[in-house]
Design a protein around this motif. Structure first.
Motif, PDB file in Angstrom:
ATOM      1  N   ASP A 285      61.273  44.855  55.686  1.00 41.35           N
ATOM      2  CA  ASP A 285      60.473  45.827  55.156  1.00 41.35           C
ATOM      3  C   ASP A 285      61.211  46.948  54.594  1.00 41.35           C
ATOM      4  O   ASP A 285      61.236  47.433  53.604  1.00 41.35           O
ATOM      5  N   MET A 286      62.417  47.294  55.293  1.00 43.14           N
ATOM      6  CA  MET A 286      63.312  48.355  54.941  1.00 43.14           C
ATOM      7  C   MET A 286      64.155  47.733  53.616  1.00 43.14           C
ATOM      8  O   MET A 286      64.123  48.763  52.794  1.00 43.14           O
ATOM      9  N   ALA A 287      64.495  46.719  53.599  1.00 41.14           N
ATOM     10  CA  ALA A 287      65.189  46.135  52.201  1.00 41.14           C
ATOM     11  C   ALA A 287      64.120  46.320  51.160  1.00 41.14           C
ATOM     12  O   ALA A 287      64.620  46.723  49.879  1.00 41.14           O
ATOM     13  N   LEU A 288      62.803  46.071  51.221  1.00 40.78           N
ATOM     14  CA  LEU A 288      61.818  46.591  49.953  1.00 40.78           C
ATOM     15  C   LEU A 288      61.678  47.842  49.866  1.00 40.78           C
ATOM     16  O   LEU A 288      61.807  48.293  48.764  1.00 40.78           O
ATOM     17  N   LEU A 289      61.660  48.726  50.814  1.00 38.69           N
ATOM     18  CA  LEU A 289      61.143  50.161  50.668  1.00 38.69           C
ATOM     19  C   LEU A 289      62.582  50.819  50.165  1.00 38.69           C
ATOM     20  O   LEU A 289      62.168  51.574  49.363  1.00 38.69           O
ATOM     21  N   ASN A 290      63.736  50.087  50.351  1.00 38.97           N
ATOM     22  CA  ASN A 290      65.021  51.066  49.792  1.00 38.97           C
ATOM     23  C   ASN A 290      65.218  50.741  48.285  1.00 38.97           C
ATOM     24  O   ASN A 290      66.267  51.171  47.671  1.00 38.97           O
ATOM     25  N   MET A 291      64.460  49.797  47.970  1.00 38.75           N
ATOM     26  CA  MET A 291      64.629  49.222  46.332  1.00 38.75           C
ATOM     27  C   MET A 291      64.354  50.467  45.522  1.00 38.75           C
ATOM     28  O   MET A 291      65.104  50.464  44.275  1.00 38.75           O
ATOM     29  N   GLY A 292      63.503  51.386  45.774  1.00 37.09           N
ATOM     30  CA  GLY A 292      63.093  52.625  44.523  1.00 37.09           C
ATOM     31  C   GLY A 292      63.599  53.896  45.266  1.00 37.09           C
ATOM     32  O   GLY A 292      63.301  54.777  44.673  1.00 37.09           O
ATOM     33  N   LYS A 293      64.999  53.803  45.974  1.00 39.50           N
ATOM     34  CA  LYS A 293      65.033  55.127  46.482  1.00 39.50           C
ATOM     35  C   LYS A 293      66.431  55.728  45.588  1.00 39.50           C
ATOM     36  O   LYS A 293      66.669  56.913  45.628  1.00 39.50           O
ATOM     37  N   LYS A 294      66.788  54.951  44.377  1.00 36.85           N
ATOM     38  CA  LYS A 294      67.797  55.889  43.386  1.00 36.85           C
ATOM     39  C   LYS A 294      67.430  55.356  42.095  1.00 36.85           C
ATOM     40  O   LYS A 294      66.850  54.240  41.943  1.00 36.85           O
ATOM     41  N   MET A 295      67.624  56.438  41.223  1.00 37.80           N
ATOM     42  CA  MET A 295      67.019  56.061  39.689  1.00 37.80           C
ATOM     43  C   MET A 295      68.063  55.042  39.294  1.00 37.80           C
ATOM     44  O   MET A 295      67.474  54.151  38.325  1.00 37.80           O
TER      45      MET A 295
ATOM     46  N   VAL B 177      49.790  57.644  39.360  1.00 34.37           N
ATOM     47  CA  VAL B 177      49.374  56.285  39.509  1.00 34.37           C
ATOM     48  C   VAL B 177      50.742  55.441  39.044  1.00 34.37           C
ATOM     49  O   VAL B 177      51.146  54.288  39.652  1.00 34.37           O
ATOM     50  N   LEU B 178      51.048  55.636  37.864  1.00 35.59           N
ATOM     51  CA  LEU B 178      52.117  54.797  37.194  1.00 35.59           C
ATOM     52  C   LEU B 178      53.413  54.867  37.937  1.00 35.59           C
ATOM     53  O   LEU B 178      54.140  53.865  38.153  1.00 35.59           O
ATOM     54  N   ALA B 179      53.863  56.068  38.239  1.00 36.88           N
ATOM     55  CA  ALA B 179      55.140  56.064  39.271  1.00 36.88           C
ATOM     56  C   ALA B 179      55.021  55.154  40.494  1.00 36.88           C
ATOM     57  O   ALA B 179      56.033  54.591  40.675  1.00 36.88           O
ATOM     58  N   ASP B 180      53.880  55.400  41.149  1.00 40.28           N
ATOM     59  CA  ASP B 180      53.598  54.621  42.322  1.00 40.28           C
ATOM     60  C   ASP B 180      53.938  53.198  41.894  1.00 40.28           C
ATOM     61  O   ASP B 180      54.465  52.462  42.720  1.00 40.28           O
ATOM     62  N   MET B 181      53.141  52.754  40.815  1.00 37.24           N
ATOM     63  CA  MET B 181      53.364  51.351  40.557  1.00 37.24           C
ATOM     64  C   MET B 181      54.678  50.816  40.103  1.00 37.24           C
ATOM     65  O   MET B 181      54.961  49.736  40.437  1.00 37.24           O
ATOM     66  N   ALA B 182      55.250  51.722  39.650  1.00 36.92           N
ATOM     67  CA  ALA B 182      56.638  51.263  39.088  1.00 36.92           C
ATOM     68  C   ALA B 182      57.386  51.009  40.234  1.00 36.92           C
ATOM     69  O   ALA B 182      58.447  49.966  40.383  1.00 36.92           O
ATOM     70  N   LEU B 183      57.397  51.990  41.260  1.00 35.64           N
ATOM     71  CA  LEU B 183      58.044  51.563  42.658  1.00 35.64           C
ATOM     72  C   LEU B 183      57.560  50.591  43.399  1.00 35.64           C
ATOM     73  O   LEU B 183      58.435  49.716  44.094  1.00 35.64           O
ATOM     74  N   LEU B 184      56.440  50.191  43.400  1.00 35.39           N
ATOM     75  CA  LEU B 184      55.829  49.043  44.128  1.00 35.39           C
ATOM     76  C   LEU B 184      56.304  48.017  43.507  1.00 35.39           C
ATOM     77  O   LEU B 184      56.679  46.737  44.328  1.00 35.39           O
ATOM     78  N   ASN B 185      56.575  48.135  42.310  1.00 36.06           N
ATOM     79  CA  ASN B 185      56.809  46.670  41.777  1.00 36.06           C
ATOM     80  C   ASN B 185      58.191  46.454  41.750  1.00 36.06           C
ATOM     81  O   ASN B 185      58.420  45.175  41.455  1.00 36.06           O
ATOM     82  N   MET B 186      59.175  47.160  42.252  1.00 36.40           N
ATOM     83  CA  MET B 186      60.457  47.038  42.527  1.00 36.40           C
ATOM     84  C   MET B 186      60.733  45.664  43.210  1.00 36.40           C
ATOM     85  O   MET B 186      61.809  44.961  42.802  1.00 36.40           O
ATOM     86  N   GLY B 187      60.037  45.621  44.556  1.00 33.59           N
ATOM     87  CA  GLY B 187      60.521  44.332  45.195  1.00 33.59           C
ATOM     88  C   GLY B 187      59.388  43.254  45.055  1.00 33.59           C
ATOM     89  O   GLY B 187      59.246  42.390  46.078  1.00 33.59           O
ATOM     90  N   LYS B 188      58.753  42.946  43.959  1.00 32.67           N
ATOM     91  CA  LYS B 188      58.036  41.807  43.810  1.00 32.67           C
ATOM     92  C   LYS B 188      58.490  40.515  43.396  1.00 32.67           C
ATOM     93  O   LYS B 188      58.008  39.516  43.412  1.00 32.67           O
TER      94      LYS B 188
END
Lengths: 357, 357, 357, 357
Positions: free
Chosen positions: D339-349, B336-347
């Protein structure tokens, strides 16, 4: 992330003090009679200002359907509904523009988004739940046509528990109380807290009758898991129980297992599901609501510059959010069950051949 | 519906007595060092047969990574992991071929699908949770690199409560006990139930430290809602609490609100979240596991022809599923937290400009 | 994002030169006979090395089912399939470790992820499509049981067009050619390009017969839109046509409209759908594959340090990817139609009452 | 299924002759300045009745924002927009109540749903695309702030091709023509077809400049696949090309590969992507629109009782839907890229540590 459900889906919008709130309900099967009076009746049960147990904010919560219904029947296209806000008093909130109210989402919204609509909590206000109730009412209409009925009521307030469950009585009670005998004590607790500028918590029991066996999708869309998500996602919810819930820690396996007979299950400790799938028995869920964070006592907080501040509440607030929360739990349970009913349609070849041959 | 998560996603497969179980973890950011020893260590903590408190089934639960890792580092492509089943005794189950075990999913799977793999519960077996633990371990690796740590332990068994929370001790305890002093009483309860051919329930506390403010997506992907879904979806879970949980019904608003100071929250009744978004405090969740439905006492049931039958359990079973369940709650919280961390990236736009400019 | 479909879902994993590739097929209705020979036969049609028209890499592509099938029948649980890689020659790729091959995804993977498995293109290799073919074969089995058949073949190579469509012949042709008369010319074009260390493009026609009226979900999951996504997502695809496709720009409305008669549509310019929903006619899709980017002529490129380099291809490669691509288009069309068939199940109340009453 | 996108999501509602159409845009990052004039300007470019090349239906298409914007800036909450219908002439459609118009979705909607709103095609009307344009405009605002610009124009009508691409000119042309010299011929073709009670097809070219490397998600959310889905899902679209498109079948690999130099790609046959991921070059897509099915010649059809009927069109219609379709392609490309710009946000550490550390 403002969409709930996979096939029967509700997407909501709107803030407490914006122009309007509303929702789009997508996935409603075509050919369902849309009883607008029922939708409005559910909204009326939830709307504020009906008694001194609730906030004094008066909202008509009149719903308008913008699409998806033709000659009174669903067409299979999205049903948009809008409820205009009419009784905002945004000035009440000018003093919290830069302040984080304890127990509210002000702090987290501000830090997550860097900006917030502070008027009445904006999007985080429980006012949003009116949109859920509107969408949930359509789910209830669909379920009714399949013989499924959803009910709710207050089982506990401030530690005072109902001794019996009378769902018909709850519909007529301004407290949504399940136990007429206990209701006066529960009401007294609410009013006493209100007098003391404080608030109390409460517990709602929600159940569904007539649910067929087979609803719920293993592994990660189980009926119990989804009901937990649905209920815990309601404002102020802090615990969710299925069937025996927290009591299971006091039971042995031999006590908790529901024996199966040719006439059905002998008991319903499970709350109507096994392995996350409905077993044909009544679905039983309890939701614990915290005491309203909005209290009229001075509270310690900080402002957006992280300076210590004393916060003194203004505005109008419910002393016990569980009361109106009951109607929201019905909506959420309906949304879950409607979604599950649709998802289950394609789960065996026998179903497919019934439809396509 | 065998996928959990939106951006950090795990899809699992496999049955208790099939060839193998496993998962595909999708959405792992590229550039994460994949520590296979940690993944195996988590699986070892969950695997059966480590003590007399657990089922006697011996499984090595050796995990093999088939894809997505190159020279020890995640590449951003899906990571598939497989665990071969080695210690099945399918014959133990021939007597339940046509029988529904009380408290198990046999009845509901049969009616939902019209067919079931009856060996060891098939897909509904808690054996599936090994795949979650493997996937959750990768989530934990990602979270660790962001400074987030997840811990768990037993707070209550058969009504016997821990008085303190020592997560370091829990790691070394074969009961995953949080309280060394109370552990012998809890262990005694488990063994006594086992001797009596019965089983007991238990409660697991799971927490996360170091979680940044802002994780969780209103309106329908809130952190609390998702944790509730994640935990309630684990086999045998019947209740989930966030923070004070069911206790909120005994608290006034003035007691339950967490005051905010320039140094942070004074208390953590909320369990680390407000409005479904993490507030920077510790995330605290409790999960209630029912007593194992598999007991060695004769039980009343029916067969697939709805004839009454007496059911006498064979096979090997845990007398208290909460014990090994603790490790699964860690995995689910991590997912859950990993998913939330990724989802929050574009907020917020500020985040986008950091990445794209 | 390695999952395709909403209800009938395939999640794939694996790299060209990793241990294995494979997939999890989720959402297969219970009670479907799983004909493993058919799955293997589809993989055999796609596998490399069958003629001099294809790459010399020899892979058996033997598929192993790990879960979800019990006594030859689907149980409604996820079906995991794995194909081990056996004929990797990773050394062929040591010279491109730091180089971006023109026309390949090396450049974009490297910049997106900061790391890439360079051996044979890693995840971006068309080898991944074997997993799609395995999953698509299960979709085809489900569709067959509903009377739907999917076929494919080559209509054009290097500008040389088929004059007739003989799908039965295509199955026996090593070029998957639809026109036996034209086939020698098309074959000659492929071999000539191969001799010249070059490659050619080709066009695949894919069709489905027996599709019922009503598949496809407006507004954003239309049948045509999803087929376009499905086909354009295959490696090397650069254009997709439905029905008349690009020819519509040369037709008047009066020519392009399909008149409707009591016996059905008089023509099929539409390619079997109207408003994104199947109309009962044959589904007709064309997919354009670019010439294989892997050619044996020296090419201009850069390395990861952005220094200019000359690239000289090694390894084994198809001179015309459209040929084996045909089998992949069948799999993708099957996955789309299976998903649409499941999605359509809950679209009218009449269907629900058939299942639940 | 009325939602498009995964993180930047648009959910639309409304029928051609209902009360209103509109959309909820979810996932807009907080902190974006919402330029309402730009949104209205895009709607004005699409709205009908601007010239004799278009339908005579006059709609103001005035958009009203109901939520999600506070003091001119996005708050991260859903942005609901509504456009009221004002110029319906539903009586025009009384004669098609029981009739299926050839080339339209009447036949398929009726059979899929068993009921349809026949007024102006109901939900299947291209009027719905106004909601996409409103939502797409917000995507364009977000993209602009990242330096990405989207443009479109007509490259071909009735077989008459533009010889040059002047996107600035297209903005001023009532035909959205890319080639000022060719425009009179294209216009003549449209008007001639109109005079003959017929219609013509057209081709729109859509491009994006300034797109960073790395947008697009393998394996099943590739940039090319999603653009194909987005464009093919627009009313009347029948083919989609990326880069060289159908021309690849006439090119050798050595001609089609784009050589890479330290200064970038030498050519752009690929249309700006490799392996489904943007390569930093211009994104180039062509969409083929069929001739409007609404023509004023008598046509053969059936009624809902499957009796043969002659259909004579009434109402007001575009003779060439590609013209206004151009604006819709911009909206769809913007939605995909956002959408792609947001999805790409979490693609690398590396991205995660930038945000969380």
């Amino acid at each position: 992330m403002n969409t709930f459900g996979k096939l029967f889906r509700i997407t909501t919008f709107g803030e407490s003090h914006g122009k309007a709130i509303g929702c789009i309900v997508d996935g409603v099967p075509a050919g369902l009679k849309i009883d607008e009076e029922f939708i409005q009746a559910q909204l009326d049960r939830r709307k504020p200002g009906k008694s001194k147990l609730e906030t004094a904010r008066k909202e008509d919560d009149k719903v308008e359907i913008l699409s998806g219904v033709f000659e009174g029947v669903s067409t299979g296209t999205p049903i948009a509904m809008v409820i205009y806000n009419t009784n905002q008093k945004s000035k009440d909130y000018s003093n919290i523009k830069d302040l984080f109210r304890p127990g509210h989402a002000d702090f987290t919204y501000y830090h997550k988004y860097g900006i917030r609509d502070y008027r009445g909590g904006g999007r985080s206000s429980a006012r949003e739940t009116a949109a859920r109730v509107a969408g949930g009412a359509i789910a209830q209409l669909m379920l009714k046509s399949l013989g499924i009925e959803i009910q709710s009521g207050i089982v506990e307030i401030d530690g005072i528990k109902a001794q019996k469950l009378d769902f018909e009585y709850a519909k007529t009670s301004k407290l949504n109380a399940l136990d007429k005998e206990i209701e006066p004590l529960q009401e007294e607790a609410v009013l006493k807290a209100k007098d003391q500028h404080d608030s109390v918590g409460g517990v709602v029991l929600t159940r569904a009758k007539g649910v067929p066996v087979g609803l719920g999708e293993p592994m990660y869309y189980k009926l119990d898991a989804l009901l937990a998500e649905a209920m815990m996602g309601i404002n102020a919810a802090k615990a969710v129980e299925i069937g025996e819930g927290v009591e299971v820690v006091h039971l042995k396996g031999s006590q908790n297992n529901d024996a199966i007979t040719p006439d059905g299950f002998k008991t319903n400790h499970s709350g109507g599901m096994l392995g996350g799938i409905s077993n044909g028995d009544e679905i039983v869920v309890k939701t614990y609501f915290k005491p309203t964070p909005s209290i009229f006592k001075p509270q310690e907080t900080v402002d957006i510059h992280n300076n210590a501040q004393e916060y003194n509440l203004q505005g109008r607030h419910d002393p016990c959010v569980a009361i109106r929360g009951a109607i929201v739990t019905e909506a959420m349970m309906a949304l879950v069950l409607a979604d599950m009913a649709l998802l289950n349609m394609g789960k065996k070849m026998e179903h497919l051949t019934k439809i396509y041959n």
